[in-house]
Motif scaffolding. Structure first.
Motif, PDB file in Angstrom:
ATOM      1  N   LYS A   1       0.828  -1.209   0.000  1.00  0.00           N
ATOM      2  CA  LYS A   1       0.000   0.000   0.000  1.00  0.00           C
ATOM      3  C   LYS A   1       0.862   1.259   0.000  1.00  0.00           C
ATOM      4  O   LYS A   1       0.562   2.233  -0.705  1.00  0.00           O
TER       5      LYS A   1
ATOM      6  N   ARG B   1      -0.894  -7.360 -10.299  1.00  0.00           N
ATOM      7  CA  ARG B   1      -1.973  -6.757  -9.511  1.00  0.00           C
ATOM      8  C   ARG B   1      -1.504  -5.492  -8.819  1.00  0.00           C
ATOM      9  O   ARG B   1      -2.198  -4.460  -8.848  1.00  0.00           O
TER      10      ARG B   1
ATOM     11  N   SER C   1      -0.724  -2.671 -11.332  1.00  0.00           N
ATOM     12  CA  SER C   1      -1.973  -2.136 -11.881  1.00  0.00           C
ATOM     13  C   SER C   1      -2.692  -1.252 -10.871  1.00  0.00           C
ATOM     14  O   SER C   1      -3.231  -0.196 -11.226  1.00  0.00           O
ATOM     15  N   HIS C   2      -2.688  -1.675  -9.606  1.00  0.00           N
ATOM     16  CA  HIS C   2      -3.320  -0.851  -8.566  1.00  0.00           C
ATOM     17  C   HIS C   2      -2.567   0.471  -8.401  1.00  0.00           C
ATOM     18  O   HIS C   2      -3.185   1.505  -8.110  1.00  0.00           O
TER      19      HIS C   2
ATOM     20  N   ALA D   1      -3.775   2.590 -11.191  1.00  0.00           N
ATOM     21  CA  ALA D   1      -5.202   2.874 -11.014  1.00  0.00           C
ATOM     22  C   ALA D   1      -5.431   3.934  -9.939  1.00  0.00           C
ATOM     23  O   ALA D   1      -6.124   4.931 -10.164  1.00  0.00           O
ATOM     24  N   TRP D   2      -4.826   3.752  -8.762  1.00  0.00           N
ATOM     25  CA  TRP D   2      -5.004   4.725  -7.684  1.00  0.00           C
ATOM     26  C   TRP D   2      -4.302   6.037  -7.997  1.00  0.00           C
ATOM     27  O   TRP D   2      -4.725   7.102  -7.541  1.00  0.00           O
TER      28      TRP D   2
ATOM     29  N   PRO E   1     -10.792   2.150 -13.146  1.00  0.00           N
ATOM     30  CA  PRO E   1     -11.277   0.764 -13.190  1.00  0.00           C
ATOM     31  C   PRO E   1     -10.611  -0.063 -14.277  1.00  0.00           C
ATOM     32  O   PRO E   1     -10.385  -1.263 -14.091  1.00  0.00           O
TER      33      PRO E   1
ATOM     34  N   SER F   1      -7.531   0.040 -15.379  1.00  0.00           N
ATOM     35  CA  SER F   1      -6.209  -0.439 -14.963  1.00  0.00           C
ATOM     36  C   SER F   1      -6.330  -1.667 -14.071  1.00  0.00           C
ATOM     37  O   SER F   1      -5.584  -2.641 -14.216  1.00  0.00           O
ATOM     38  N   ILE F   2      -7.285  -1.637 -13.142  1.00  0.00           N
ATOM     39  CA  ILE F   2      -7.504  -2.777 -12.249  1.00  0.00           C
ATOM     40  C   ILE F   2      -8.011  -3.985 -13.032  1.00  0.00           C
ATOM     41  O   ILE F   2      -7.560  -5.117 -12.828  1.00  0.00           O
TER      42      ILE F   2
ATOM     43  N   GLY G   1      -5.200  -5.616 -14.848  1.00  0.00           N
ATOM     44  CA  GLY G   1      -4.388  -6.456 -13.970  1.00  0.00           C
ATOM     45  C   GLY G   1      -5.029  -7.809 -13.739  1.00  0.00           C
ATOM     46  O   GLY G   1      -4.348  -8.846 -13.719  1.00  0.00           O
ATOM     47  N   LYS G   2      -6.347  -7.835 -13.578  1.00  0.00           N
ATOM     48  CA  LYS G   2      -7.062  -9.105 -13.381  1.00  0.00           C
ATOM     49  C   LYS G   2      -7.049  -9.955 -14.649  1.00  0.00           C
ATOM     50  O   LYS G   2      -6.884 -11.181 -14.595  1.00  0.00           O
TER      51      LYS G   2
END
Length: 420
Positions: A7, A135, A138-139, A142-143, A280, A282-283, A286-287
């Motif tokens: 994080k 993941r 990508s997060h 995204a963030w 969304p 980008s997330i 990643g998935k």
């Protein structure tokens, strides 16, 4: 669930992305006003050359500094130095400067940003495992996209509402937005600065002197190792060409829209929509990489960018088309950047991560040099910015060929590739 370390790594994307968004949407418009005041008119070529210089400096510096940063404890020091350079120069942009002085300060700030990002990207291998890289990367993007909208909305509200509320000029409000962005950048960098630990390194702090003296030999050894690893160098060549298109579209979109005569308010709001779309997407990207593989999703994004470039060259003439372009870019921009970062992290040796990411930056930033220079020069020679945009499709086609020919070293294995 993400770990505290993951994080805290992610939130730096939230911090630096505020400057990236401001550079994409507000800075070119402000620079254009300074150019017009000085009697200059071609924002596309001038902005392109400024981006080219910033990218060239990073491409030259990063492999050398990256090799030194692989010494225990050095990565965070280099990261901090470039981060502080970027922040200080971002604040300096608020000074009353002429167009040339402003562009010089902007270039220095961009060098600070991109330099910090090279070390930040390499921190990914110290932050998480191979299985979670797609993941987490990508997060991060995204963030970064959604988080950057907070100071951006504040800055835009100040630029448009400040004159009436505070009696400031629009120029003064724009300059204040640079300071607000710098403060946001600092606030979201502190968690990483206070928590990062370098797990992978090639020499201990006690061996730093010997390691630094051997830097040039290490660079030569790494280059030879990359050359022997066919899947790695084929990906790097593909990356060189496709990231050219991505970076050029990002850095030149607002100046291109400005030259086409699209209202600055429309440009800014459309680019804000890009951030919300990118979050969304980008997330999701990643998935999807976890299901279909990073390389497959990167290849799909390259094809999508070819369509985006053709749309920009042939159909972008007014605000509506720019809105469509902004949404399309938002759908694929974060995904291709995030998966490139994580896929590369999987196929390199971890204890030489910074050195390898230095070479990654050569390919990424040199591509940016070629892309922006190509658009700027073609526009200057032909007087038609659309032709400059169209030339990017050739680079994407070359990237696609190399991606299709490359054998994916991660297929069927979660372990990073090693280099002899």
């Amino acid at each position: 669930m993400m770990t505290p370390r993951e994080k805290k790594w992610i939130v730096y994307d939230v911090g630096n992305s505020a400057f990236v968004l401001l550079s994409t949407a507000v800075v070119p418009i402000y620079a254009n006003s300074l150019l017009k005041a000085a009697g200059e008119t071609n924002i596309v070529s001038t902005w392109g050359y400024a981006q080219t210089i910033a990218s060239l400096v990073i491409a030259v510096l990063m492999p050398l500094l990256g090799s030194i940063a692989d010494v225990q404890g050095m990565k965070i020091r280099f990261f901090t130095g470039f981060f502080l350079t970027g922040v200080v120069m971002c604040c300096a942009m608020a000074m009353p400067l002429g167009w040339l002085a402003f562009l010089i300060v902007y270039v220095l700030s961009t060098i600070g940003l991109n330099g910090s990002l090279t070390f930040y990207d390499s921190m990914l291998v110290d932050t998480t495992s191979n299985e979670r890289m797609d993941r987490i990367s990508s997060h991060g993007y995204a963030w970064g996209y959604i988080g950057s909208t907070v100071p951006f909305i504040v800055c835009i509200a100040l630029i448009f509402g400040g004159p009436a509320l505070f009696g400031w000029s629009t120029t003064a409000c724009t300059r204040a937005s640079f300071v607000i962005t710098a403060l946001w950048w600092v606030a979201f960098t502190i968690p990483l600065l206070t928590s990062y630990k370098q797990v992978h390194y090639r020499a201990t702090a006690g061996q730093a002197g010997e390691a630094i003296r051997g830097t040039f030999a290490e660079l030569g050894s790494t280059f030879r190792a990359i050359r022997k690893n066919k899947p790695l160098w084929m990906f790097m060549i593909a990356f060189f060409f496709y990231i050219d298109a991505v970076n050029t579209v990002i850095s030149m979109s607002t100046s291109y829209g400005t030259q086409l005569g699209i209202d600055s308010t429309q440009l800014v709001v459309a680019l804000l929509v890009t951030q919300f779309v990118a979050f969304p997407c980008s997330i999701i990207y990643g998935k999807l990489a976890g299901r279909f593989g990073s390389k497959t999703m990167i290849t799909a994004a390259v094809v999508a960018y070819m369509c985006i470039v053709f749309f920009a060259a042939f159909f972008l003439r007014a605000a509506l088309e720019f809105w469509i372009l902004a949404i399309l870019v938002g759908m694929f921009q974060g995904g291709i950047q995030a998966l490139s970062r994580s896929y590369y992290g999987k196929i390199i040796p971890k204890d030489h991560a910074n050195e390898y990411y230095g070479f990654y930056d050569i390919f990424g930033k040199t591509a940016s040099i070629i892309g922006t220079f190509l658009v700027a020069t073609t526009t200057s020679l032909t007087g038609n910015a659309s032709i400059g945009v169209l030339s990017i499709a050739i680079l994407l086609a070359v990237a696609l060929v190399f991606l299709l020919l490359q054998k994916d070293p991660t297929k069927g294995s979660t372990e990073a590739a090693t280099v002899d």
